[in-house]
Design an enzyme around this catalytic site. Structure first.
Site, PDB file in Angstrom:
ATOM      1  N   CYS A  11      81.991  23.296 -33.402  1.00 47.62           N
ATOM      2  CA  CYS A  11      83.176  23.262 -34.348  1.00 47.62           C
ATOM      3  C   CYS A  11      84.251  24.318 -33.701  1.00 47.62           C
ATOM      4  O   CYS A  11      84.032  25.100 -32.847  1.00 47.62           O
ATOM      5  CB  CYS A  11      82.615  24.102 -35.898  1.00 47.62           C
ATOM      6  SG  CYS A  11      81.977  25.793 -35.628  1.00 47.62           S
ATOM      7  N   CYS A  14      83.264  27.932 -33.520  1.00 47.95           N
ATOM      8  CA  CYS A  14      82.298  28.147 -32.452  1.00 47.95           C
ATOM      9  C   CYS A  14      82.961  28.290 -31.141  1.00 47.95           C
ATOM     10  O   CYS A  14      82.636  29.114 -30.333  1.00 47.95           O
ATOM     11  CB  CYS A  14      81.359  27.049 -32.404  1.00 47.95           C
ATOM     12  SG  CYS A  14      80.245  26.978 -33.910  1.00 47.95           S
TER      13      CYS A  14
END
Length: 77
Positions: A11, A14
């Site tokens: 994501c 992340c």
């Protein structure tokens, strides 16, 4: 050598955490290896159930959000 693991499935947060950690390691000249862990089973086996997460030498330092850069610097120092 320090092992820094960035846990997440890819994501935006992340990916941002991975970039931030790599930048801090480069700026500080730390002797550390940065590893990205994306496998959900492996992440769960490490005791992390919310991502992004940051694990340094097997110790969970942050999970479920993006830690502050100053905190990352302190953990790596």
């Amino acid at each position: 050598m320090m092992l820094i693991q960035v846990l997440g499935t890819g994501c935006a947060k992340c990916n941002e955490l991975e970039k931030l950690v790599k930048a801090v390691v480069a700026e500080t000249g730390s002797d550390a290896t940065v590893e990205k862990v994306t496998d959900l089973k492996q992440i769960a086996m490490m005791g992390v159930f919310t991502t992004p997460a940051l694990v340094i030498d097997g110790v969970i330092k942050a999970a479920g959000g993006l830690p502050a850069e100053k905190d990352i610097r302190a953990w790596i120092a």
